[in-house]
Write an enzyme that holds these catalytic residues in place. Sequence first.
Site, PDB file in Angstrom:
ATOM      1  CE  LYS A 171      -2.569  -1.331   3.436  1.00 23.14           C
ATOM      2  NZ  LYS A 171      -2.533  -3.102   3.422  1.00 23.14           N
ATOM      3  CB  THR A 172       3.781   1.987   2.025  1.00 23.64           C
ATOM      4  OG1 THR A 172       3.395   2.296   3.163  1.00 23.64           O
ATOM      5  CG2 THR A 172       5.105   3.601   1.904  1.00 23.64           C
TER       6      THR A 172
ATOM      7  CG  ASP B 218       0.741   2.943   7.115  1.00 24.03           C
ATOM      8  OD1 ASP B 218      -0.047   1.960   6.796  1.00 24.03           O
ATOM      9  OD2 ASP B 218       1.602   1.625   6.858  1.00 24.03           O
TER      10      ASP B 218
ATOM     11  CB  THR C 184      -5.574  -4.156   8.311  1.00 23.16           C
ATOM     12  OG1 THR C 184      -6.172  -3.420   9.515  1.00 23.16           O
ATOM     13  CG2 THR C 184      -4.517  -4.368   8.077  1.00 23.16           C
TER      14      THR C 184
ATOM     15  NE  ARG D  67       5.749  -4.808   4.893  1.00 21.49           N
ATOM     16  CZ  ARG D  67       5.242  -4.353   5.380  1.00 21.49           C
ATOM     17  NH1 ARG D  67       4.106  -5.107   6.556  1.00 21.49           N
ATOM     18  NH2 ARG D  67       4.106  -3.244   5.118  1.00 21.49           N
TER      19      ARG D  67
END
Length: 333
Positions: A66-67, A111, A160, A219
């Site tokens: 997302k970032t 975030d 989330t 990730r």
Amino acid sequence: MEKRLVSGEEWQSEDESELSLRPKTLSQYIGQAKIKQEISVYIQAAKQRQEALDHVLLYGPPGLGKTTLAAVIANEMQVNFKATSGPAIERPGDLVALLNDLEPGDILFIDEIHRLPKNIEEILYSAMEDFCIDIIVGQDSTAHPVHFPLPPFTLIGATTRAGMLSAPLRDRFGILGHMNYYTQDELIQIVKRSANVLGTLIKDEGALEVARRSRGTPRVANRLLKRVRDFAQVAQKEEIDQKIVAYALELLRIDQEGLDDTDRKLLQTMIMLYNGGPVGLTTLAANIGEENDTIADMIEPYLMQIGLIKRTARGRMATKKAYEHLGLPYKNN
Ligand code: ADE
């Protein structure tokens, strides 16, 4: 004393190399095809009109990029990218300082936006909608309202679960992007791209093995790749193959499906202590010593995605596949 291999400046932290693993443009960004296709239209349209992009909410499990995607959007819009997180904004002044620093069109990324304090969330409403903030400055007899105009900007929020946002905040995002777990093929591409960025050779079978055990999450894939690279390097292997991946991941106790000790402990608890469920989240959390949110946001979504547990009105249940995965006999009760 052992000689250092490189001078101080050449040491790179893993965080720095992590940054370089991140794609910079939409065309470099692998996966999330639906969001990319949509957002590239909105970016082109906003640029043609010389306007700020509408506010974007990205939601989905942790580690899906997302970032990274928010930074890619800023890069494609050719604007500044300012990143913060919900828990980091404690007082109204913190948010005002961030907003005050923005230039027209800039992107402010928040975030974990669901963790913004309520009074700060309320300041965001007018900032997002009317590009201004009205706050009370001073106390008691000196208290007076102050009106700050803001440049048009884009807020990109990440969370989330979209359901954790209040309705007024959620409604102020014009663009909603639901991030999904990555397919095996997409993860293979990401692993190969990352290996290339790290200057490491990896065989197709090696990339497949890393991808298979990465829980659909870039990730995780990048983290496993780095660990496997360490094993390959120390074993003086020129290329990462399936064997060294399997060897390294066995030592890391990550199994064929990418589950670690905590995942297996959760499944074992459900099966051995609660006969496969249904069992409530809080009970499970207490038994395995994790927070409710950790289970709900980080552990459970993937186990659900691959069909090892399911949610029912009365709680979580382990599926037949979960028994099989742990090698336990399944009694259909
Ligand atoms: N590295 C991490 N996430 C990525 C993605 N979605 N595409 C390309 N490289 C990545």
